[in-house]
Design an enzyme around this catalytic site. Structure first.
Site, PDB file in Angstrom:
ATOM      1  N   TYR A   1       1.727   5.468  -2.394  1.00  0.00           N
ATOM      2  CA  TYR A   1       2.012   6.866  -2.045  1.00  0.00           C
ATOM      3  C   TYR A   1       3.410   7.264  -2.474  1.00  0.00           C
ATOM      4  O   TYR A   1       3.692   8.443  -2.663  1.00  0.00           O
ATOM      5  CB  TYR A   1       1.735   7.123  -0.566  1.00  0.00           C
ATOM      6  CG  TYR A   1       0.255   7.080  -0.359  1.00  0.00           C
ATOM      7  CD1 TYR A   1      -0.537   8.119  -0.813  1.00  0.00           C
ATOM      8  CD2 TYR A   1      -0.367   5.966   0.176  1.00  0.00           C
ATOM      9  CE1 TYR A   1      -1.906   8.060  -0.733  1.00  0.00           C
ATOM     10  CE2 TYR A   1      -1.741   5.893   0.268  1.00  0.00           C
ATOM     11  CZ  TYR A   1      -2.503   6.939  -0.189  1.00  0.00           C
ATOM     12  OH  TYR A   1      -3.869   6.865  -0.124  1.00  0.00           O
TER      13      TYR A   1
ATOM     14  N   HIS B   1       0.814  -1.206   0.000  1.00  0.00           N
ATOM     15  CA  HIS B   1       0.000   0.000   0.000  1.00  0.00           C
ATOM     16  C   HIS B   1       0.851   1.261   0.000  1.00  0.00           C
ATOM     17  O   HIS B   1       0.655   2.114  -0.867  1.00  0.00           O
ATOM     18  CB  HIS B   1      -1.060   0.050   1.093  1.00  0.00           C
ATOM     19  CG  HIS B   1      -1.873   1.269   0.884  1.00  0.00           C
ATOM     20  ND1 HIS B   1      -2.852   1.354  -0.072  1.00  0.00           N
ATOM     21  CD2 HIS B   1      -1.741   2.515   1.373  1.00  0.00           C
ATOM     22  CE1 HIS B   1      -3.307   2.585  -0.134  1.00  0.00           C
ATOM     23  NE2 HIS B   1      -2.648   3.314   0.733  1.00  0.00           N
TER      24      HIS B   1
ATOM     25  N   HIS C   1      -9.704   0.700 -11.357  1.00  0.00           N
ATOM     26  CA  HIS C   1      -9.399   1.705 -10.341  1.00  0.00           C
ATOM     27  C   HIS C   1      -7.959   2.198 -10.469  1.00  0.00           C
ATOM     28  O   HIS C   1      -7.709   3.395 -10.554  1.00  0.00           O
ATOM     29  CB  HIS C   1      -9.639   1.115  -8.945  1.00  0.00           C
ATOM     30  CG  HIS C   1      -8.900   1.826  -7.860  1.00  0.00           C
ATOM     31  ND1 HIS C   1      -9.287   3.065  -7.410  1.00  0.00           N
ATOM     32  CD2 HIS C   1      -7.789   1.502  -7.160  1.00  0.00           C
ATOM     33  CE1 HIS C   1      -8.443   3.458  -6.466  1.00  0.00           C
ATOM     34  NE2 HIS C   1      -7.522   2.533  -6.300  1.00  0.00           N
ATOM     35  N   PHE C   2      -6.994   1.260 -10.491  1.00  0.00           N
ATOM     36  CA  PHE C   2      -5.633   1.791 -10.380  1.00  0.00           C
ATOM     37  C   PHE C   2      -5.075   2.298 -11.710  1.00  0.00           C
ATOM     38  O   PHE C   2      -4.043   2.954 -11.713  1.00  0.00           O
ATOM     39  CB  PHE C   2      -4.688   0.833  -9.654  1.00  0.00           C
ATOM     40  CG  PHE C   2      -4.483  -0.514 -10.268  1.00  0.00           C
ATOM     41  CD1 PHE C   2      -3.907  -0.648 -11.517  1.00  0.00           C
ATOM     42  CD2 PHE C   2      -4.824  -1.667  -9.569  1.00  0.00           C
ATOM     43  CE1 PHE C   2      -3.696  -1.884 -12.072  1.00  0.00           C
ATOM     44  CE2 PHE C   2      -4.619  -2.908 -10.121  1.00  0.00           C
ATOM     45  CZ  PHE C   2      -4.052  -3.019 -11.375  1.00  0.00           C
ATOM     46  N   HIS C   3      -5.752   2.038 -12.824  1.00  0.00           N
ATOM     47  CA  HIS C   3      -5.318   2.762 -14.024  1.00  0.00           C
ATOM     48  C   HIS C   3      -5.725   4.237 -13.955  1.00  0.00           C
ATOM     49  O   HIS C   3      -5.167   5.068 -14.666  1.00  0.00           O
ATOM     50  CB  HIS C   3      -5.853   2.106 -15.304  1.00  0.00           C
ATOM     51  CG  HIS C   3      -5.065   0.904 -15.710  1.00  0.00           C
ATOM     52  ND1 HIS C   3      -5.369  -0.364 -15.279  1.00  0.00           N
ATOM     53  CD2 HIS C   3      -3.947   0.773 -16.464  1.00  0.00           C
ATOM     54  CE1 HIS C   3      -4.485  -1.215 -15.764  1.00  0.00           C
ATOM     55  NE2 HIS C   3      -3.603  -0.550 -16.485  1.00  0.00           N
TER      56      HIS C   3
ATOM     57  N   ARG D   1     -10.096 -10.295 -12.922  1.00  0.00           N
ATOM     58  CA  ARG D   1      -8.860  -9.701 -13.418  1.00  0.00           C
ATOM     59  C   ARG D   1      -7.842 -10.826 -13.609  1.00  0.00           C
ATOM     60  O   ARG D   1      -8.134 -11.979 -13.324  1.00  0.00           O
ATOM     61  CB  ARG D   1      -8.316  -8.660 -12.430  1.00  0.00           C
ATOM     62  CG  ARG D   1      -7.801  -9.257 -11.128  1.00  0.00           C
ATOM     63  CD  ARG D   1      -7.346  -8.198 -10.151  1.00  0.00           C
ATOM     64  NE  ARG D   1      -6.027  -7.675 -10.480  1.00  0.00           N
ATOM     65  CZ  ARG D   1      -5.214  -7.080  -9.605  1.00  0.00           C
ATOM     66  NH1 ARG D   1      -5.600  -6.966  -8.339  1.00  0.00           N
ATOM     67  NH2 ARG D   1      -4.048  -6.614  -9.968  1.00  0.00           N
ATOM     68  N   ARG D   2      -6.654 -10.499 -14.123  1.00  0.00           N
ATOM     69  CA  ARG D   2      -5.555 -11.441 -14.252  1.00  0.00           C
ATOM     70  C   ARG D   2      -5.993 -12.744 -14.903  1.00  0.00           C
ATOM     71  O   ARG D   2      -5.712 -13.833 -14.415  1.00  0.00           O
ATOM     72  CB  ARG D   2      -4.966 -11.750 -12.872  1.00  0.00           C
ATOM     73  CG  ARG D   2      -4.302 -10.554 -12.248  1.00  0.00           C
ATOM     74  CD  ARG D   2      -3.700 -10.858 -10.905  1.00  0.00           C
ATOM     75  NE  ARG D   2      -2.684  -9.878 -10.557  1.00  0.00           N
ATOM     76  CZ  ARG D   2      -2.062  -9.814  -9.397  1.00  0.00           C
ATOM     77  NH1 ARG D   2      -2.348 -10.686  -8.467  1.00  0.00           N
ATOM     78  NH2 ARG D   2      -1.160  -8.909  -9.171  1.00  0.00           N
TER      79      ARG D   2
HETATM   80  C1  HEM Z   1      -0.882   1.541 -22.871  1.00  0.00           C
HETATM   81  C2  HEM Z   1      -1.473   1.720 -21.743  1.00  0.00           C
HETATM   82  C3  HEM Z   1      -2.017   0.593 -20.893  1.00  0.00           C
HETATM   83  C4  HEM Z   1      -2.830  -0.447 -21.239  1.00  0.00           C
HETATM   84  C5  HEM Z   1      -3.434  -0.723 -22.591  1.00  0.00           C
HETATM   85  C6  HEM Z   1      -3.015  -1.248 -20.055  1.00  0.00           C
HETATM   86  C7  HEM Z   1      -3.807  -2.387 -19.995  1.00  0.00           C
HETATM   87  C8  HEM Z   1      -3.925  -3.220 -18.890  1.00  0.00           C
HETATM   88  C9  HEM Z   1      -4.821  -4.336 -18.771  1.00  0.00           C
HETATM   89  C10 HEM Z   1      -5.824  -4.760 -19.825  1.00  0.00           C
HETATM   90  C11 HEM Z   1      -4.619  -4.902 -17.545  1.00  0.00           C
HETATM   91  C12 HEM Z   1      -5.403  -6.045 -16.915  1.00  0.00           C
HETATM   92  C13 HEM Z   1      -4.893  -7.379 -17.210  1.00  0.00           C
HETATM   93  C14 HEM Z   1      -5.580  -8.463 -16.424  1.00  0.00           C
HETATM   94  O1  HEM Z   1      -5.896  -8.283 -15.222  1.00  0.00           O
HETATM   95  O2  HEM Z   1      -5.802  -9.543 -16.983  1.00  0.00           O
HETATM   96  C15 HEM Z   1      -3.585  -4.152 -16.903  1.00  0.00           C
HETATM   97  C16 HEM Z   1      -3.074  -4.419 -15.660  1.00  0.00           C
HETATM   98  C17 HEM Z   1      -2.213  -3.592 -14.975  1.00  0.00           C
HETATM   99  N1  HEM Z   1      -1.737  -2.350 -15.398  1.00  0.00           N
HETATM  100 FE1  HEM Z   1      -2.017  -1.521 -17.194  1.00  0.00          FE
HETATM  101  N2  HEM Z   1      -2.323  -0.689 -19.034  1.00  0.00           N
HETATM  102  C18 HEM Z   1      -1.701   0.443 -19.501  1.00  0.00           C
HETATM  103  C19 HEM Z   1      -0.917   1.331 -18.787  1.00  0.00           C
HETATM  104  C20 HEM Z   1      -0.568   1.160 -17.469  1.00  0.00           C
HETATM  105  C21 HEM Z   1       0.174   2.121 -16.691  1.00  0.00           C
HETATM  106  C22 HEM Z   1       0.687   3.457 -17.208  1.00  0.00           C
HETATM  107  C23 HEM Z   1       0.329   1.580 -15.452  1.00  0.00           C
HETATM  108  C24 HEM Z   1       1.025   2.137 -14.258  1.00  0.00           C
HETATM  109  C25 HEM Z   1       1.887   3.098 -14.246  1.00  0.00           C
HETATM  110  C26 HEM Z   1      -0.306   0.266 -15.469  1.00  0.00           C
HETATM  111  C27 HEM Z   1      -0.331  -0.607 -14.407  1.00  0.00           C
HETATM  112  C28 HEM Z   1      -0.940  -1.840 -14.407  1.00  0.00           C
HETATM  113  C29 HEM Z   1      -0.879  -2.786 -13.317  1.00  0.00           C
HETATM  114  C30 HEM Z   1      -0.111  -2.609 -12.003  1.00  0.00           C
HETATM  115  C31 HEM Z   1      -1.666  -3.882 -13.672  1.00  0.00           C
HETATM  116  C32 HEM Z   1      -1.945  -5.134 -12.830  1.00  0.00           C
HETATM  117  C33 HEM Z   1      -1.046  -6.249 -13.175  1.00  0.00           C
HETATM  118  C34 HEM Z   1      -1.409  -7.471 -12.374  1.00  0.00           C
HETATM  119  O3  HEM Z   1      -2.589  -7.777 -12.248  1.00  0.00           O
HETATM  120  O4  HEM Z   1      -0.472  -8.084 -11.853  1.00  0.00           O
HETATM  121  N3  HEM Z   1      -0.858   0.062 -16.693  1.00  0.00           N
HETATM  122  N4  HEM Z   1      -3.179  -3.118 -17.731  1.00  0.00           N
HETATM  123 CU   LIG Z   2      -3.906   0.107  -0.737  1.00  0.00          CU
END
Ligand code: HEM
Ligand SMILES: [Cu+2]
Lengths: 588, 65
Positions: free
Chosen positions: A252, A248, A399-401, A462-463
């Protein structure tokens, strides 16, 4: 055609002579070089991470499956680690190196030490990155498909964990560097208020030192020995709890540099002044105090943690809203002041007087706006009872996006348009492309994140590489699941295009032969200055101490009961090293 | 002369996107079923109207005034 190298050198050298003496690049060429190298790593990670993002978005919606579903977790780990650990932390290290130097008005104590932590962070990153990428090569037995939430029972290759440990040590050294720089300043400025930006850097790093204790114990005591095969698998709940102890507050760690930019750079760009210096200090102190004792809110559904502890974590989390609301107030007030300075009038008419053409302004403003939306969905996540509705669904990435993926990432991109010319002396390649790019990120994220939130409410996990099940139909509130899928994929493509435009724009800026102009980095004083804030706010030792006490209060009992419940290692397993146990058997 | 600069059009257009994406959800609470493509289509039409309003020049004397 002339040889680009020579002309580039000449033009920019003469340009450097034209830069005013008080510009950052002229005063601190060495720190500028450090910041450039940190930004370079950050941007490379951002590019690869964004590419993984669009692959995932297309894959899980079934729009285009360019990789084998079995490799999905490798992509997802790469996406998570590169974006939220490498991109964010390298970028913020650059911002902090700039901000601490600028506000203390003195360089770091030792050049060699500075490069040492840059190298440490880079080596750690390379090790972790190689371990993840090797997962795509079947002929190696190296892999690290454990996602950026690396806890047991998923296991990665030791190189991954060792790389993470080295990386974290690099960030500690960076913090030590900034504290030494501050102490050197203090010796010459006894009794003065800590300059605001430096205050923000130091409180953030204190928070980080406390937060990373959890992940350090997790990785060094449990995961590395386990992955090396010398100790048995640790108790998963214990490693999860240690991870979220860090997991968490790390949010921050991403957010506080964005706040630093909102508080100190955004008012300047908007033509105004920070509304209140004391309020800004209060906010950073609150984050130092409250960031860590809330991690259990990620474990609402974990069996083995008593509901009472979860309730305490929830209460602390709700208190954590306060500094963000204070930030919203202060930042909007500062921007409004700026707009009125520029001639804006009326209740809302002042909005028109803002510099919307400037990608740095518009990007940060849109980032702040999306953060408000992210805050609302965050409150849903934080509520113990409604969390069950969205837990582990695609709502959570929705949420976190908005938070890290936009409030932080878009602020960093926008700030780059302002900062990169200041550390390279080169003119921003294209402001219109920059403006289009930040707006495109906003639009893409609205599409993707809204679809994720609504898909999550319908129960889509998710995932998951292929969240399509013949036995299950997801029920949406409005529209159909297939339209949500398209919406998600479409948003993902827009985001990827935006990321490419950003990288192209900063890349061409770094190679631009035109010199930057008006590079004044002096920040205007706050409307309500530091003399109006109680001096106790600058007592960093006191706040650090209280923060540690709060962490002990929040974590000692839960950790004690977890270890009491299932032991350090799952029941039945000895804590004696696993390689030695068979030997002992042979002897016996 | 156009009333809105390209930058202003871009920003105004961007702010319309969340409105038209959320509209079907909001309407569903009051029992109205508005398909997403229709909502987005309405968004495009609204944007075109804004564009026309912005680009079609004011009457000459108004411009002079
Ligand atoms: C081109 C831009 C982006 C696209 C298209 C994108 C797309 C996605 C998608 C579809 C997932 C979900 C996958 C799943 O749960 O099966 C995901 C997970 C995630 N994204 Fe992005 N994302 C983008 C940019 C970013 C940025 C800028 C960040 C943070 C700075 C970020 C952080 C994350 C994180 C932490 C996860 C979770 C990974 C996990 O579940 O272990 N994403 N993203
Ligand atoms: Cu938290």
């Amino acid at each position: 055609m002339s040889t680009p190298g020579e002309t580039a050198g000449e033009t920019v050298d003469s340009a450097r002579e034209m830069l005013p003496d008080n510009s950052f690049l002229i005063q601190y060429p060495h720190v500028s070089r450090v910041v450039r190298s940190l930004f370079l790593t950050a941007f490379v990670a951002f590019g690869i991470g964004a590419f993984m993002g669009v692959l995932q978005a297309l894959h899980r919606t079934g729009v285009a499956r360019l990789v084998d579903s079995a490799d999905y977790y490798t992509l997802l780990t790469l996406h998570g680690v590169l974006l939220v650990i490498v991109f964010t932390i390298f970028f913020l290290a650059g911002v902090f190196a700039w901000a601490n130097t600028r506000s203390l008005d003195r360089p770091p104590v030792s050049k060699r030490f500075t490069w040492f932590w840059v190298a440490t962070m880079s080596v750690g990153t390379a090790m972790a990155g190689i371990a993840i990428l090797a997962g795509l090569i079947p002929s190696t037995d190296i892999s690290a498909d454990v996602l950026f939430t690396f806890y047991a029972p998923l296991q990665a290759h030791p190189i991954f964990y060792i790389g993470l440990a080295v990386f974290i040590i690099g960030t500690w050294l960076a913090g030590i560097d900034w504290f030494r720089q501050y102490l050197a300043w203090r010796r010459e400025n006894a009794g003065e208020r800590i300059p605001l930006q430096s205050f923000m850097v130091l409180t953030t790093m204190l928070m980080w030192f406390i937060a990373t204790m959890g992940v350090a114990v997790e990785v060094v005591v449990f995961l590395i020995p386990w992955s090396l095969g010398i100790m048995p698998a640790p108790n998963p709940l214990l490693t999860r709890t240690l991870f979220w102890f860090f997991g968490h507050p790390v949010v921050y760690f991403w957010l506080m540099p964005a706040y630093l930019l909102w508080y100190t750079v955004l008012p300047k760009i908007a033509g105004g002044r920070l509304f209140s210096d004391p309020l800004a200090r209060v906010v950073f102190v609150l984050f130092l105090l409250l960031s860590t004792p809330v991690g259990i809110h990620h474990q609402y559904v974990d069996p083995g943690i008593a509901e009472g502890f979860k309730f305490i974590a929830m209460t602390n989390t709700m208190f954590l809203l306060l500094p963000s609301l204070l930030t919203a107030f202060t930042v909007v007030a500062s921007i409004e002041h700026g707009a009125r300075q520029r001639g804006g009038t009326g209740y809302f008419g002042w909005l028109k007087a803002l510099p919307w053409r400037d990608p740095a302004f518009t990007g940060m403003a849109l980032a702040g706006l999306m953060f408000a939306a992210g805050g609302f969905s965050g409150m849903i996540n934080a509520g113990m009872n409604i969390n069950y509705l969205v837990h582990n669904t695609i709502w959570v990435p929705g949420h976190f996006h908005l938070t890290v993926g936009t409030a932080v990432a878009l602020t960093f991109m926008a700030a780059s348009y302002w900062l990169v010319p200041r550390i390279t002396g080169r003119k921003l390649y294209s402001r219109p492309i920059g403006l289009f790019q930040v707006v495109l990120w906003f639009i893409g994220m609205v599409f993707m994140s809204a679809a994720m939130h609504r898909g999550g409410l319908a129960g889509i996990p998710r995932r998951t590489a292929e969240p399509q099940y013949p036995q299950v139909t997801f029920e949406t509130v409005a529209g159909s699941v297939s339209s949500l899928r398209l919406q998600l994929a479409f948003g993902g493509v827009l985001l990827f295009v935006s990321a490419l435009l950003f990288l192209m724009n900063v890349g061409l800026t770094a190679m631009n032969n035109k010199p930057a102009r008006n590079l004044d980095s002096a920040l205007p004083p706050a409307l309500s200055g530091p003399d109006q804030s109680p001096t106790v706010l600058d007592n960093l030792k006191l706040w650090a101490l209280i923060a540690v006490v709060l962490v002990i209060l929040a974590y000692s009992l839960p950790l004690y009961s977890i270890v009491q419940g299932a032991g350090l290692y799952p029941a039945g397993q000895e804590a004696s090293p696993a390689v030695i146990a068979p030997l002992l058997e042979v002897i016996a | 002369m156009s009333r809105l600069s390209p930058a202003a059009l871009l920003v105004v257009g961007a702010f319309m996107v969340p409105l038209f994406i959320e509209l079907p959800v909001v309407l569903s609470f009051v029992g109205v079923d508005l398909p997403m493509p229709v909502s987005l289509g309405m968004g495009v039409v609204t944007f075109v109207l804004v564009l026309v309003w912005s680009e079609v020049s004011q009457s000459p004397d108004a411009a002079d005034a």
